[in-house]
Design an enzyme around this catalytic site. Structure first.
Site, PDB file in Angstrom:
ATOM      1  CG  HIS A 186      -1.792   1.309   1.247  1.00  0.00           C
ATOM      2  ND1 HIS A 186      -3.134   1.160   0.977  1.00  0.00           N
ATOM      3  CD2 HIS A 186      -1.481   2.325   1.831  1.00  0.00           C
ATOM      4  CE1 HIS A 186      -3.790   2.416   1.386  1.00  0.00           C
ATOM      5  NE2 HIS A 186      -2.591   3.324   1.923  1.00  0.00           N
ATOM      6  CD  GLU A 187       1.677   3.634   3.727  1.00  0.00           C
ATOM      7  OE1 GLU A 187       1.739   4.706   3.034  1.00  0.00           O
ATOM      8  OE2 GLU A 187       0.728   3.427   4.368  1.00  0.00           O
ATOM      9  CG  HIS A 190       0.178   6.279  -0.683  1.00  0.00           C
ATOM     10  ND1 HIS A 190      -0.871   6.970  -1.277  1.00  0.00           N
ATOM     11  CD2 HIS A 190      -0.232   5.630   0.602  1.00  0.00           C
ATOM     12  CE1 HIS A 190      -1.827   6.907  -0.451  1.00  0.00           C
ATOM     13  NE2 HIS A 190      -1.643   6.075   0.695  1.00  0.00           N
ATOM     14  CG  HIS A 218       0.086   9.129  -6.739  1.00  0.00           C
ATOM     15  ND1 HIS A 218      -0.891   9.450  -6.064  1.00  0.00           N
ATOM     16  CD2 HIS A 218       0.122   9.709  -8.088  1.00  0.00           C
ATOM     17  CE1 HIS A 218      -1.743  10.197  -6.528  1.00  0.00           C
ATOM     18  NE2 HIS A 218      -1.264  10.174  -7.814  1.00  0.00           N
TER      19      HIS A 218
END
Length: 680
Positions: free
Chosen positions: A468-469, A472, A475
């Site tokens: 998940h991180e 990010h 991104h």
């Protein structure tokens, strides 16, 4: 005193000299940075030339370089490696920085010039990205109170300053409660706890120099394994109560009065800006648009999730009875009996999986996924400064060029906030390089709070958190925009979780797991029967997981539609009663430690965003499934172009449509959580 902030940073790629920056450097650095930025703003507002895109918007984007540099380091250290000196500076700076930004956004002459450019935007011949940044700046100023007059303007600035102080106080209170509590444990008290969690508890006791062989703390990565496996019911209750009481204890760090004041000030802020309540104000600049639309999604998922949770509750109570016990299921029992029942139903013990989920291999798995999707490679550097010995650093390479730096900070320790997050020391942009339109590469961090041990073995949920991180981080790392205001994760709150949650899906792909889920001692790949059991059981317990999240999201939404002066703890209880929250499940974040919502403004009236983004990510991953290839090149290229590299350069609903070819469907979320039967 030699101050690194007043020097050119000579490390490769202009990375900050983190080994040399000390707390005493920040006060003089902020003094100079604020003075410099104030002078730049005065020059923009006082420019005698007619207002134009270049001398207003472009000038604003190029201003405040030193302030951006200082803040990038300061806020990473206060979250990842804080101490009393940094906390004191943080508390002192909070109102001052708020006043600085309020003075800019409410500067009447500056806004008049910005508004002049905005009003004639259609005739300026701007490209799409320039038009977008102009529109975002104008909206930012309006939402910050630029159109207010007189006393209302002053009152809004005062509210912003007070909220900045309260948010800082809230986070420091939670961190203080977490660090003040430790549960030393004997060998006998660790009964039932598997080897990997025992090793982590032993390492924690050693790190804290305790006169006990084991210890657990109030870090989630320490709490949850003990609640899941420890046979001693009394100790589970003791730990659970301490964990859920953070920020609400009868001590100087109690956050309830802080919450009351923050909610009242947020409501007043919304009223001053012409909105019915704070949630309406906050969601006006989001994909959801209104609290009603956000709440509709939450309640659409609540009904099937609650039914599933009640079924799970009854199954767990039956197991307790079958074992010869006569006590009712309590919140500190749920994880323990759920793990037992999972082993019974699926012949699957999560402890069997952990030896195959070694942190270093999972980092490599996330890099492999990024390589297959986006053509990235990661080259570790051990010769560049970091802020703690645990931190690792990689160059991120695409098409033969370094496009970013990535810091990984994976372990829990004193002075570090709980949870997991992505941040940056520097965002990608093309304005503030040595030459005009030089690409300034991003410097991105991932923080987790895994229990440090050798080797560090993760649960499946912790592995999901790592992916998940990393989503990010990608991104931020893949951003390819011109303007800092639109860079990377500078997007709507209910869009920002799309790249992170979408990236989680690749962890479950067999070609990723079979390659990187290898036994930490033998190197053997995870056996297919065990892998099959893991994937078959992955939706087990989704009633519980969905209900605990939704409860917090609904509490957050209700808090920010309350009449001023309401009792927040009574409001929390009223929400839980209204939705029929099972007594055996607590909200994922109770109000006194709900740092997402009260540790700043980020997720206030916005915790729903995780579910909103999950609609997008569940539907979005189907684009790959429809191609029968999780790494389909054409789909990955659209994902890169419209989602990961585009920042905030376009309307977010349109960005999703450009990637997917249509609007998202909610059924993919329900199916992904096992709350809806797949179509035949």
């Amino acid at each position: 005193m030699t101050n690194p902030f007043f020097e050119d940073w000579t490390a490769p790629y202009g990375a900050p000299p983190l080994d040399r920056i000390k707390p005493e450097h920040f006060a003089p650095a902020y003094e100079s940075a604020l003075a410099e930025h104030t002078a730049e703003i005065a020059a923009i507002a006082g420019n005698p030339q007619p207002a134009s895109f270049d001398n207003v918007v472009l000038a604003l984007e190029k201003s405040g370089r030193l302030l951006t540099k200082v803040e990038g380091v300061f806020y990473n250290l206060t979250s990842s490696a804080t101490n009393e000196a940094l906390q004191a500076i943080e508390m002192e700076l909070a109102p001052r920085l708020s006043a600085h930004w309020s003075a800019i956004s409410m500067h009447p002459v500056l806004f008049a010039r910005l508004d002049e450019v905005y009003q004639k935007r259609d005739g300026l011949g701007l490209d799409a990205e320039s038009l977008r940044v102009l529109e975002r700046y104008h909206l930012d100023f309006v939402r910050a109170g630029a159109q207010l007059k007189g006393g209302n303007r002053d009152r809004l600035a005062a509210i912003a300053q007070r909220l900045a102080v309260l948010g800082t106080q809230f986070s420091q209170n939670v961190l203080g409660d977490e660090e003040d509590w430790t549960l030393p444990l004997t060998e006998a008290q660790m009964a039932g706890v598997p080897a990997s969690a025992r090793d982590a508890a032993a390492a924690k006791a050693k790190a804290l120099a305790l006169d006990a062989p084991f210890a657990v703390t109030l870090s989630r990565s320490s709490v949850e394994p003990f609640l899941q496996y420890a046979d001693d019911r009394g100790l589970r209750e003791q730990l659970y109560r301490a964990w859920t009481a953070r920020g609400g204890n009868d001590n100087a760090r109690n956050n309830i009065a802080v919450i009351e004041e923050m909610l009242a000030l947020r409501a007043e802020r919304a009223t001053l800006l012409g909105y019915e309540n704070f949630a309406t104000f906050k969601l006006a600049d989001s994909m959801a648009g209104t609290p009603a639309k956000a709440r509709a999604l939450l309640e659409e998922v609540w009904a099937p999730a609650r039914l599933r949770a009640l079924e799970e509750r009854d199954d767990l109570q039956s197991l307790i009875t079958r074992e010869g016990n006569n006590f009712p299921l309590a919140p500190w029992d749920w994880r323990y009996y759920a793990e037992k029942l999972r082993q019974e139903k699926y012949d699957f013990d999560e402890a069997q999986v952990k030896p195959y989920f070694q942190l270093s291999n999972l980092i490599a798995a996330s890099f492999f996924t990024a390589e297959k999707l986006f053509g990235l490679s990661f080259q570790e550097r051990s010769d560049m400064p970091v802020y703690h010995p645990d931190v690792r650093l990689w160059e991120v390479i695409k098409d033969g060029a370094v496009i970013g730096l990535f810091y990984g900070d994976y372990f829990a320790r004193p002075g570090k906030q709980g949870g997991a997050w992505m941040s940056s020391f520097r965002d990608q942009q093309k304005l503030n390089g040595p030459k005009e339109d030089d690409n300034v590469i991003p410097i991105v961090t991932n923080n987790s709070n895994f229990s440090k041990s050798d080797p560090c073995l993760l649960s499946f949920d912790e592995a999901v958190t790592l992916f998940h991180e990393m989503g990010h981080a990608l991104h931020g790392l893949l951003s390819q925009v011109r303007f800092p205001r639109l860079s990377g994760t500078n997007v709507a709150r209910d869009f920002v979780e799309l790249p992170s949650q979408l990236f989680e899906h690749w962890l479950e792909e067999p070609q990723v797991l079979t390659r990187f889920a290898r036994h930490h001692q033998t190197g053997d790949p995870i056996p297919k029967p065990l892998l099959d059991k893991l994937l078959a059981a992955k939706n087990y317990g989704q009633g519980f997981a969905t209900v605990e999240f939704l409860a917090s999201a609904l509490i957050d939404m209700d808090f920010h539609t309350l009449p001023p002066g309401s009792d927040p703890m009574q409001a929390q209880a009223d929400t839980l009663a209204r939705i029929g929250m099972p007594d055996e499940i607590g909200p994922r974040h109770a109000a006194p430690h709900f740092t997402h919502v009260f540790g700043g403004d980020g997720y206030s009236a916005g915790y729903y965003a995780y579910l909103w983004s999950e609609v997008l990510d569940a539907d979005g991953f189907k684009a790959f499934q429809e191609k029968n290839d999780p790494f389909d090149p054409a789909t990955a290229e659209r994902l890169y172009k419209f989602i990961y590299s585009a920042g905030g350069t376009r309307d977010f609903a349109q960005a999703y449509r450009d990637f997917r070819g249509r609007d998202p469907h909610v059924d993919a979320l329900l199916e992904g959580r096992g709350l809806l039967a797949p179509a035949a």
